[in-house]
Enzyme design. Structure first.
Site, PDB file in Angstrom:
ATOM      1  N   CYS A  88      -2.537  24.731  50.887  1.00  0.00           N
ATOM      2  CA  CYS A  88      -2.283  26.167  50.797  1.00  0.00           C
ATOM      3  C   CYS A  88      -1.617  26.458  49.467  1.00  0.00           C
ATOM      4  O   CYS A  88      -1.229  25.551  48.728  1.00  0.00           O
ATOM      5  CB  CYS A  88      -1.385  26.632  51.941  1.00  0.00           C
ATOM      6  SG  CYS A  88      -2.073  26.352  53.588  1.00  0.00           S
ATOM      7  N   GLY A 119      -6.581  28.181  48.856  1.00  0.00           N
ATOM      8  CA  GLY A 119      -6.856  28.651  50.202  1.00  0.00           C
ATOM      9  C   GLY A 119      -7.579  29.969  50.184  1.00  0.00           C
ATOM     10  O   GLY A 119      -7.144  30.913  49.524  1.00  0.00           O
ATOM     11  N   ASN A 137       3.431  24.878  52.409  1.00  0.00           N
ATOM     12  CA  ASN A 137       2.245  24.131  51.986  1.00  0.00           C
ATOM     13  C   ASN A 137       2.494  22.669  52.297  1.00  0.00           C
ATOM     14  O   ASN A 137       3.488  22.094  51.860  1.00  0.00           O
ATOM     15  CB  ASN A 137       1.999  24.310  50.488  1.00  0.00           C
ATOM     16  CG  ASN A 137       0.878  23.404  49.983  1.00  0.00           C
ATOM     17  OD1 ASN A 137      -0.112  23.190  50.669  1.00  0.00           O
ATOM     18  ND2 ASN A 137       1.045  22.866  48.788  1.00  0.00           N
ATOM     19  N   GLY A 138       1.611  22.075  53.068  1.00  0.00           N
ATOM     20  CA  GLY A 138       1.754  20.672  53.413  1.00  0.00           C
ATOM     21  C   GLY A 138       1.337  20.413  54.840  1.00  0.00           C
ATOM     22  O   GLY A 138       0.688  21.256  55.484  1.00  0.00           O
ATOM     23  N   TYR A 196      -8.664  17.132  42.260  1.00  0.00           N
ATOM     24  CA  TYR A 196      -9.443  18.292  42.716  1.00  0.00           C
ATOM     25  C   TYR A 196      -8.633  19.555  42.973  1.00  0.00           C
ATOM     26  O   TYR A 196      -8.987  20.629  42.516  1.00  0.00           O
ATOM     27  CB  TYR A 196     -10.191  17.919  44.002  1.00  0.00           C
ATOM     28  CG  TYR A 196     -10.980  19.061  44.619  1.00  0.00           C
ATOM     29  CD1 TYR A 196     -12.263  19.370  44.173  1.00  0.00           C
ATOM     30  CD2 TYR A 196     -10.436  19.838  45.640  1.00  0.00           C
ATOM     31  CE1 TYR A 196     -12.987  20.416  44.728  1.00  0.00           C
ATOM     32  CE2 TYR A 196     -11.151  20.883  46.206  1.00  0.00           C
ATOM     33  CZ  TYR A 196     -12.419  21.176  45.749  1.00  0.00           C
ATOM     34  OH  TYR A 196     -13.122  22.216  46.300  1.00  0.00           O
ATOM     35  N   SER A 237     -14.583  21.719  38.952  1.00  0.00           N
ATOM     36  CA  SER A 237     -13.603  20.634  38.901  1.00  0.00           C
ATOM     37  C   SER A 237     -14.125  19.390  38.197  1.00  0.00           C
ATOM     38  O   SER A 237     -13.351  18.496  37.872  1.00  0.00           O
ATOM     39  CB  SER A 237     -13.109  20.292  40.308  1.00  0.00           C
ATOM     40  OG  SER A 237     -14.182  20.117  41.192  1.00  0.00           O
ATOM     41  N   ASP A 278     -15.930  15.489  40.640  1.00  0.00           N
ATOM     42  CA  ASP A 278     -14.549  15.051  40.846  1.00  0.00           C
ATOM     43  C   ASP A 278     -14.424  14.003  41.946  1.00  0.00           C
ATOM     44  O   ASP A 278     -13.590  13.102  41.864  1.00  0.00           O
ATOM     45  CB  ASP A 278     -13.658  16.254  41.156  1.00  0.00           C
ATOM     46  CG  ASP A 278     -14.135  17.007  42.386  1.00  0.00           C
ATOM     47  OD1 ASP A 278     -13.640  16.718  43.482  1.00  0.00           O
ATOM     48  OD2 ASP A 278     -15.014  17.876  42.261  1.00  0.00           O
TER      49      ASP A 278
END
Length: 469
Positions: A2, A28, A102-103, A245, A286, A349
């Site tokens: 996120c 996201g 985020n995580g 990425y 990417s 990537d």
């Protein structure tokens, strides 16, 4: 995965939060939201879609306040449910709490069970609400915010960069291994911002001060930042996939230019796996930096064989395989003149499931390529990620159960080669022991049931010293 941002300033922050989230949209694309605080009132708005689809000028003007935070979401823990759209907003014992994260926690179930036993009722299936429950419970029982953060960090396990707003005061903290990125910046006219990537700071005209250190918490005011080191580790474990990425190429993550890393992976890849070909082409976007490095090192001309439709999202982070496959043809269109009758080196990537790679190669062949050599700027992904990346099972990872040769046959490439782990580490420029390479090695920096752990020696600093946070 996120994107998060929080701002406290001498001006109305909703517009700046909008542009910060816009810059983090690559992290996201399912949903997003903003919460602000103004004179005792929390203003909030969130919904499904891209940032530009969720917010109008009228909505942003309604989000008044000089403190706020925001979130763009790609669903991992909890799945794609409307109640999981962040920020989460809570009222308890005269306090207002807004939080973004985020995580991915790996002990969510145990903590949820524990707090349900204490009478807490959860309204979402997200691990972020577990973090909020721990913070709120500590504050309810008379602890300072600093003590609440310390206890929370001691309780949760996994990857986390968290921003929360308690009664209009902005706080942030990062896991002791620094798995997920978080950086700090300041506005020239007064104010501070904390966000997932430096590109969010660039978007709002803020100056990058530094990264939030692993294990650090900070309290932000418009005119000052109050840091506190809560946990330490013998070495960090920065997510290697951020450099491969996730992060935007123009970001600086933990002091390292993502673009430079990707370009160097291409240069090293050319030395590790040379090939005779007519052109080198990226799989945009990417793979672009790596392709420029490969072309420069190999002497093969750089040409774009594929043009990206800028109005489609990132296929990897789309929630279903069917949508990812449909998006490939919508997203990429071949340049016939650069392809027909040519031997093409495609630089990408990574290969996760293999389906997208196969379709891209088929598309290039359909437009007349004589040969299609795939060069990949990451080692084979052989193991699941429990820390925020959406490849949770070994069964869906093509490189887990197939050799490089078997993958080449499956995706129908003329040849296939990956950069070595040693080459990737060299390109990043920090020791392998300072990276989370779980998806590439099957060894993880935190304890996960049934998986091999590489201990990073996490230690808790006395949580009751310096409680002025």
């Amino acid at each position: 995965m996120c994107g998060i941002a929080g701002i406290v300033a001498n001006f109305e922050v909703s517009g700046s939060l909008y542009w910060a989230l816009y810059a983090l949209q690559h992290r996201g694309q399912e949903s997003g939201g903003i919460s602000t605080y103004d004179n005792g009132t929390v203003h909030k708005y969130k919904g499904y879609g891209l940032v530009s689809e969720i917010f109008t000028n009228d909505i942003l003007q309604s989000l008044s306040g000089k403190t706020g935070l925001g979130h763009v979401r790609y669903p991992t823990t909890g799945g794609s449910k409307p109640e999981n759209i962040q920020p989460f907003n809570f009222l308890f014992r005269g306090h207002s709490l807004s939080i973004v994260h985020n995580g991915n926690l790996v002990n969510t179930d145990e903590l949820r069970y524990e707090y349900e036993g204490r009478g807490h009722i959860f309204s979402t299936t997200s691990d972020t609400e577990v973090i909020a429950a721990i913070l709120a419970n500590e504050i309810i029982h008379g602890h300072t915010v600093g003590e609440a953060i310390s206890f929370c960090m001691r309780s949760i396990r996994g990857s986390y960069a968290v921003i929360f707003m308690l009664d209009g005061v902005l706080y942030a903290f990062r896991d002791p291994l620094g798995i997920k990125p978080l950086c700090l910046g300041e506005f020239e006219d007064g104010g501070h911002i904390v966000a997932s990537e430096s590109v969010a700071l660039d978007a709002v005209g803020a100056k990058l001060l530094r990264d939030v250190a692993p294990g650090e918490s900070i309290r932000l005011k418009a005119d000052n930042v109050y840091p506190r080191q809560i946990m330490t580790a013998k070495s960090p474990a920065h997510c290697v996939f951020e450099y491969i990425y996730f992060a935007r190429a123009d970001s600086v993550i933990d002091g390292i230019s993502v673009y430079d890393v990707r370009q160097k992976t291409g240069s090293l890849l050319a030395g590790e796996s040379p090939v005779v070909a007519d052109i080198v082409s990226p799989v945009p976007d990417s793979g672009t930096a790596a392709a420029t490095g490969y072309a420069a090192a190999s002497g093969i001309p750089f040409r774009e064989a594929l043009i990206k439709n800028r109005y489609t999202g990132r296929t990897f982070i789309m929630p279903t395989q069917a949508k990812r496959e449909m998006a490939v043809r919508m997203k990429l269109n071949p340049v016939r003149g650069h392809i027909t009758g040519k031997s093409v080196v495609l630089v990408d990537d990574s290969i996760v499931r293999g389906t997208t790679s196969r379709r891209i190669i088929a598309l290039v062949r359909e437009f007349g390529a004589k040969e299609v050599h795939l060069r990949v700027a990451s080692p084979p992904i052989i193991a699941p990620c429990y820390l925020g990346t959406d490849f949770p099972t070994r069964e869906e990872l093509i490189s887990h159960h197939k050799s490089v040769g078997a993958v080449r046959e499956a995706i129908e490439a003329t040849s296939l080669a990956h950069i070595s782990l040693e080459g990737l580490v060299e390109a990043i420029g920090i020791p392998c022991s300072h990276l989370c390479t779980g998806c590439l090695t099957g060894k993880y920096p935190v304890a996960i049931d049934g998986e091999e752990e590489e201990s990073h020696g996490i230690e808790m600093i006395d949580p009751y010293k310096n409680p002025d946070l």
